[in-house]
Design a protein around this motif. Structure first.
Motif: not given
Length: 288
Positions: A16-17, A39, A214, A217-219, A222-223
């Motif tokens: 993800l990162w 974010s 994005g 949600l990701g980096p 959840l990451a």
């Protein structure tokens, strides 16, 4: 949960990162503190959902306040430094310098009880550092282009995240769901500082808003939850060394999206960082 499974879960964060730089570039011209606010607000909501799904929300009451302060300041500082670095210097090159944190995790983790540094870890770390040094020493780039400040911020960001990751082992009793409050705290801390020090500039394109979503949600969502599991329950040295895969993936993503121009310095720096990963990862698998 076995150590191997926790390590595999932690590696999802690395994947993800690899998108962190691309989404950061796509979120321009949003300033760093405002980007932190938006974010991490999204990332905190991801954590609330995580706590509800896993039923771990009740455990948050038992977490000491210093742990929340530690987690919040770690996320806040690293991402403010990282976002600022990518605004001030070429994203692919600044991103590679920021990815010195896996190298530093390997070195710092040797100070932890029951952990051991091997010659392969150090050799791999030196390869990765050589790649970052090529960027900073690139002919005319830092001076003529005015990018030195961005590169230095990226270096400080690497030190910050490596320290945060290794020291999180010392607060291992805090539940993973507590990262949700770290994220919400980072967002809450960033907002007033943004209003004081920055001009509010929001994206005017769908890509800009999608990039912020994005990120959350990701980096920066959840990451963190999967990384927290990996650092506390998995093989932290293996996680640190395998994280060298992210710089190459991140660079490829930027080049593919047209956000970075490939050149020899970037190529060799990425290869050195990735080569260091292979050497250090092999040392992690070897018998001590």
């Amino acid at each position: 949960m076995t150590r191997a499974r926790a390590t595999a879960i932690g590696f999802v964060a690395v994947l993800l990162w690899a998108l962190l730089a691309l989404f950061t570039v796509g979120s321009a011209p949003t300033p760093p503190l405002l980007l932190n606010t938006l974010s991490f607000g999204i990332g905190g909501l991801v954590g609330v959902v995580w706590a509800l799904v896993t039923g771990s929300g009740r455990a948050l009451r038992a977490v000491p306040l210093p742990v929340y302060l530690y987690g919040t300041l770690g996320l806040f500082a690293y991402h403010l430094l990282y976002f600022s670095a990518l605004r001030l210097a070429p994203p692919a090159k600044a991103g590679l310098i920021a990815y010195l944190w896996p190298l530093l995790i390997v070195l710092f983790s040797g100070l932890l009880p029951s952990e051991k540094l091997r010659a392969g870890h150090i050799l791999g770390a030196l390869c990765g550092f050589a790649g970052a040094a090529m960027i900073i020493a690139g002919r005319g780039d830092a001076g003529a282009g005015g990018h030195l400040a961005g590169y230095l911020l990226a270096l400080v960001a690497a030190l910050t995240w490596a320290s945060y990751s290794v020291l999180s082992r010392l607060v291992g009793t805090a539940p993973t769901a507590s990262v949700a409050l770290f994220c919400l705290g980072t967002s809450a801390l960033s907002l007033p500082l943004h209003l004081i020090f920055e001009e509010t500039v929001l994206p005017d394109t769908v890509i800009g808003w999608a990039s912020i979503a994005g990120l959350g949600l990701g980096p920066v969502g959840l990451a963190f939850y999967v990384w927290d599991i990996g650092c506390k329950r998995g093989d932290i040295q293996l996680l640190g060394t395998s994280s060298y895969a992210a710089p190459l993936l991140s660079t490829l993503a930027l080049v593919a999206a047209g956000a970075a121009t490939p050149d020899l310095t970037l190529l060799w720096a990425a290869l050195l960082v990735t080569g260091g990963a292979l050497i250090a990862a092999r040392a992690s698998f070897s018998v001590g």
